[in-house]
Design a protein around this motif. Structure first.
Motif, PDB file in Angstrom:
ATOM      1  N   MET A 165       2.678 -33.881 -11.154  1.00 20.95           N
ATOM      2  CA  MET A 165       3.628 -33.596 -10.072  1.00 20.95           C
ATOM      3  C   MET A 165       3.355 -32.210  -9.475  1.00 20.95           C
ATOM      4  O   MET A 165       3.454 -32.018  -8.261  1.00 20.95           O
ATOM      5  CB  MET A 165       5.070 -33.651 -10.580  1.00 20.95           C
ATOM      6  CG  MET A 165       5.548 -35.024 -10.966  1.00 20.95           C
ATOM      7  SD  MET A 165       5.628 -36.124  -9.537  1.00 20.95           S
ATOM      8  CE  MET A 165       4.678 -37.478 -10.165  1.00 20.95           C
ATOM      9  N   VAL A 166       3.000 -31.265 -10.322  1.00 19.18           N
ATOM     10  CA  VAL A 166       2.666 -29.925  -9.841  1.00 19.18           C
ATOM     11  C   VAL A 166       1.431 -29.994  -8.938  1.00 19.18           C
ATOM     12  O   VAL A 166       1.397 -29.405  -7.858  1.00 19.18           O
ATOM     13  CB  VAL A 166       2.436 -28.953 -11.019  1.00 19.18           C
ATOM     14  CG1 VAL A 166       1.887 -27.619 -10.535  1.00 19.18           C
ATOM     15  CG2 VAL A 166       3.723 -28.764 -11.801  1.00 19.18           C
ATOM     16  N   ARG A 167       0.425 -30.745  -9.364  1.00 20.77           N
ATOM     17  CA  ARG A 167      -0.788 -30.908  -8.548  1.00 20.77           C
ATOM     18  C   ARG A 167      -0.460 -31.571  -7.214  1.00 20.77           C
ATOM     19  O   ARG A 167      -0.977 -31.165  -6.173  1.00 20.77           O
ATOM     20  CB  ARG A 167      -1.834 -31.726  -9.296  1.00 20.77           C
ATOM     21  CG  ARG A 167      -2.462 -30.983 -10.441  1.00 20.77           C
ATOM     22  CD  ARG A 167      -3.444 -31.870 -11.199  1.00 20.77           C
ATOM     23  NE  ARG A 167      -3.925 -31.218 -12.383  1.00 20.77           N
ATOM     24  CZ  ARG A 167      -5.028 -30.481 -12.436  1.00 20.77           C
ATOM     25  NH1 ARG A 167      -5.753 -30.300 -11.367  1.00 20.77           N
ATOM     26  NH2 ARG A 167      -5.399 -29.913 -13.558  1.00 20.77           N
ATOM     27  N   PHE A 168       0.378 -32.594  -7.241  1.00 17.90           N
ATOM     28  CA  PHE A 168       0.778 -33.253  -5.991  1.00 17.90           C
ATOM     29  C   PHE A 168       1.416 -32.256  -5.037  1.00 17.90           C
ATOM     30  O   PHE A 168       1.120 -32.229  -3.851  1.00 17.90           O
ATOM     31  CB  PHE A 168       1.769 -34.388  -6.262  1.00 17.90           C
ATOM     32  CG  PHE A 168       1.177 -35.622  -6.866  1.00 17.90           C
ATOM     33  CD1 PHE A 168      -0.182 -35.895  -6.806  1.00 17.90           C
ATOM     34  CD2 PHE A 168       1.993 -36.532  -7.510  1.00 17.90           C
ATOM     35  CE1 PHE A 168      -0.718 -37.046  -7.363  1.00 17.90           C
ATOM     36  CE2 PHE A 168       1.475 -37.688  -8.066  1.00 17.90           C
ATOM     37  CZ  PHE A 168       0.116 -37.951  -7.990  1.00 17.90           C
ATOM     38  N   ARG A 169       2.331 -31.443  -5.568  1.00 15.53           N
ATOM     39  CA  ARG A 169       3.024 -30.471  -4.716  1.00 15.53           C
ATOM     40  C   ARG A 169       2.055 -29.436  -4.163  1.00 15.53           C
ATOM     41  O   ARG A 169       2.086 -29.095  -2.990  1.00 15.53           O
ATOM     42  CB  ARG A 169       4.152 -29.776  -5.473  1.00 15.53           C
ATOM     43  CG  ARG A 169       5.017 -28.901  -4.555  1.00 15.53           C
ATOM     44  CD  ARG A 169       6.151 -28.222  -5.284  1.00 15.53           C
ATOM     45  NE  ARG A 169       5.748 -27.448  -6.424  1.00 15.53           N
ATOM     46  CZ  ARG A 169       5.124 -26.270  -6.361  1.00 15.53           C
ATOM     47  NH1 ARG A 169       4.801 -25.749  -5.205  1.00 15.53           N
ATOM     48  NH2 ARG A 169       4.812 -25.617  -7.461  1.00 15.53           N
ATOM     49  N   MET A 170       1.157 -28.934  -5.014  1.00 18.94           N
ATOM     50  CA  MET A 170       0.213 -27.909  -4.570  1.00 18.94           C
ATOM     51  C   MET A 170      -0.755 -28.436  -3.519  1.00 18.94           C
ATOM     52  O   MET A 170      -1.204 -27.680  -2.663  1.00 18.94           O
ATOM     53  CB  MET A 170      -0.568 -27.351  -5.760  1.00 18.94           C
ATOM     54  CG  MET A 170       0.271 -26.476  -6.635  1.00 18.94           C
ATOM     55  SD  MET A 170      -0.726 -25.766  -7.949  1.00 18.94           S
ATOM     56  CE  MET A 170       0.407 -24.549  -8.565  1.00 18.94           C
ATOM     57  N   ASN A 171      -1.067 -29.700  -3.604  1.00 18.21           N
ATOM     58  CA  ASN A 171      -1.991 -30.293  -2.638  1.00 18.21           C
ATOM     59  C   ASN A 171      -1.268 -30.971  -1.469  1.00 18.21           C
ATOM     60  O   ASN A 171      -1.900 -31.653  -0.664  1.00 18.21           O
ATOM     61  CB  ASN A 171      -2.914 -31.293  -3.344  1.00 18.21           C
ATOM     62  CG  ASN A 171      -3.852 -30.589  -4.295  1.00 18.21           C
ATOM     63  OD1 ASN A 171      -4.501 -29.612  -3.924  1.00 18.21           O
ATOM     64  ND2 ASN A 171      -3.921 -31.048  -5.526  1.00 18.21           N
ATOM     65  N   ASN A 172       0.044 -30.774  -1.410  1.00 17.48           N
ATOM     66  CA  ASN A 172       0.863 -31.340  -0.337  1.00 17.48           C
ATOM     67  C   ASN A 172       0.665 -32.844  -0.181  1.00 17.48           C
ATOM     68  O   ASN A 172       0.643 -33.370   0.935  1.00 17.48           O
ATOM     69  CB  ASN A 172       0.584 -30.627   0.995  1.00 17.48           C
ATOM     70  CG  ASN A 172       0.971 -29.179   0.933  1.00 17.48           C
ATOM     71  OD1 ASN A 172       2.049 -28.838   0.474  1.00 17.48           O
ATOM     72  ND2 ASN A 172       0.075 -28.306   1.371  1.00 17.48           N
ATOM     73  N   LEU A 173       0.533 -33.550  -1.300  1.00 12.35           N
ATOM     74  CA  LEU A 173       0.328 -34.997  -1.251  1.00 12.35           C
ATOM     75  C   LEU A 173       1.642 -35.761  -1.187  1.00 12.35           C
ATOM     76  O   LEU A 173       1.743 -36.770  -0.495  1.00 12.35           O
ATOM     77  CB  LEU A 173      -0.475 -35.465  -2.467  1.00 12.35           C
ATOM     78  CG  LEU A 173      -1.919 -34.986  -2.522  1.00 12.35           C
ATOM     79  CD1 LEU A 173      -2.572 -35.405  -3.830  1.00 12.35           C
ATOM     80  CD2 LEU A 173      -2.698 -35.556  -1.353  1.00 12.35           C
ATOM     81  N   TYR A 174       2.615 -35.307  -1.953  1.00 13.67           N
ATOM     82  CA  TYR A 174       3.897 -36.007  -2.016  1.00 13.67           C
ATOM     83  C   TYR A 174       5.014 -34.987  -2.085  1.00 13.67           C
ATOM     84  O   TYR A 174       4.814 -33.855  -2.496  1.00 13.67           O
ATOM     85  CB  TYR A 174       3.970 -36.893  -3.266  1.00 13.67           C
ATOM     86  CG  TYR A 174       2.930 -37.979  -3.288  1.00 13.67           C
ATOM     87  CD1 TYR A 174       3.082 -39.133  -2.529  1.00 13.67           C
ATOM     88  CD2 TYR A 174       1.787 -37.847  -4.062  1.00 13.67           C
ATOM     89  CE1 TYR A 174       2.113 -40.128  -2.542  1.00 13.67           C
ATOM     90  CE2 TYR A 174       0.814 -38.826  -4.091  1.00 13.67           C
ATOM     91  CZ  TYR A 174       0.987 -39.969  -3.321  1.00 13.67           C
ATOM     92  OH  TYR A 174       0.025 -40.933  -3.336  1.00 13.67           O
ATOM     93  N   ASP A 175       6.188 -35.440  -1.732  1.00 17.03           N
ATOM     94  CA  ASP A 175       7.377 -34.621  -1.867  1.00 17.03           C
ATOM     95  C   ASP A 175       7.849 -34.753  -3.316  1.00 17.03           C
ATOM     96  O   ASP A 175       8.515 -35.728  -3.681  1.00 17.03           O
ATOM     97  CB  ASP A 175       8.455 -35.089  -0.894  1.00 17.03           C
ATOM     98  CG  ASP A 175       9.740 -34.298  -1.006  1.00 17.03           C
ATOM     99  OD1 ASP A 175       9.769 -33.287  -1.749  1.00 17.03           O
ATOM    100  OD2 ASP A 175      10.723 -34.693  -0.356  1.00 17.03           O
ATOM    101  N   VAL A 176       7.459 -33.804  -4.131  1.00 13.83           N
ATOM    102  CA  VAL A 176       7.732 -33.876  -5.569  1.00 13.83           C
ATOM    103  C   VAL A 176       9.226 -33.882  -5.848  1.00 13.83           C
ATOM    104  O   VAL A 176       9.688 -34.578  -6.749  1.00 13.83           O
ATOM    105  CB  VAL A 176       7.027 -32.719  -6.315  1.00 13.83           C
ATOM    106  CG1 VAL A 176       7.428 -32.678  -7.769  1.00 13.83           C
ATOM    107  CG2 VAL A 176       5.525 -32.879  -6.181  1.00 13.83           C
TER     108      VAL A 176
END
Length: 196
Positions: A165-176
């Protein structure tokens, strides 16, 4: 702020945004107003700066997790797992530059040939997983977490989910933040004792 601390702060900012390979020492020199010779007086080389940043991550973030783990509470182990998930996500957002560096490829490539880097990374990740594991063990003792699960493996799985989830947020992939409830509910279902 001491010159060495200023260099580390600026290097953390640059490495987090540009990556290790694309950060030039002349940029660090310009950003800090420090001659390159002075930078190399404090740190042997660029790799030395990078290792100092990882060491700083270990020295600043891990004590916060350790302190968090030592807080006495009457909560169940399952509640402690949920709180640890929240705390990890909070720390990753609060210390975004350090976590961005931790999630880049370079530290792991360096760890293959550099024992110091490998030891630092192992200490960081072991601390994170240990916190989840101790909450799971506490939950097995109090009956809130299923007794048949393997605590260390389950801690690794939960940590992997949270860190993703942290990686998703950092890469702006998903709204964590929008996935938080589903994340915690998935972890709760995976760990929960049949008796709760």
């Amino acid at each position: 702020m001491k010159k060495k601390e200023l260099i580390l702060q600026a290097a953390t900012y640059l490495f987090a945004r540009k990556g290790y390979s694309d950060t030039a020492m002349h940029e660090l020199s310009k950003m800090t107003g420090t001659a390159e010779g002075t930078i190399f007086y404090h740190f042997k080389n660029k790799q030395g700066i990078f290792l100092a940043i990882l060491e700083d991550l270990k020295e600043t973030i891990l004590p916060e997790f350790e302190q968090y783990r030592k807080v006495e509470s009457e909560k169940t182990g399952l509640d402690m797992v949920m709180e640890t998930i929240s705390f990890y996500l909070y720390m990753a957002k609060n210390r975004e530059d350090l976590f961005a560096i931790l999630h880049q490829r370079h530290p792991y490539e360096l760890a293959v040939s550099n024992a110091e880097c490998r030891d630092i990374l192992e200490a960081i990740y072991n601390c994170f997983v240990d916190i989840f594991e101790s909450a799971i063990v506490a939950g097995q003792a109090d009956g809130s977490i299923h007794p048949a699960i393997v605590a260390r493996k389950s801690a690794l799985i939960v940590f992997g989910m949270v860190d993703s989830m942290v990686r998703f947020r950092m890469n702006n992939l998903y709204d964590v933040e929008a996935l938080y409830s589903e994340l915690t509910e998935s972890c709760r279902r995976m760990l929960k004792s049949e008796h709760c």
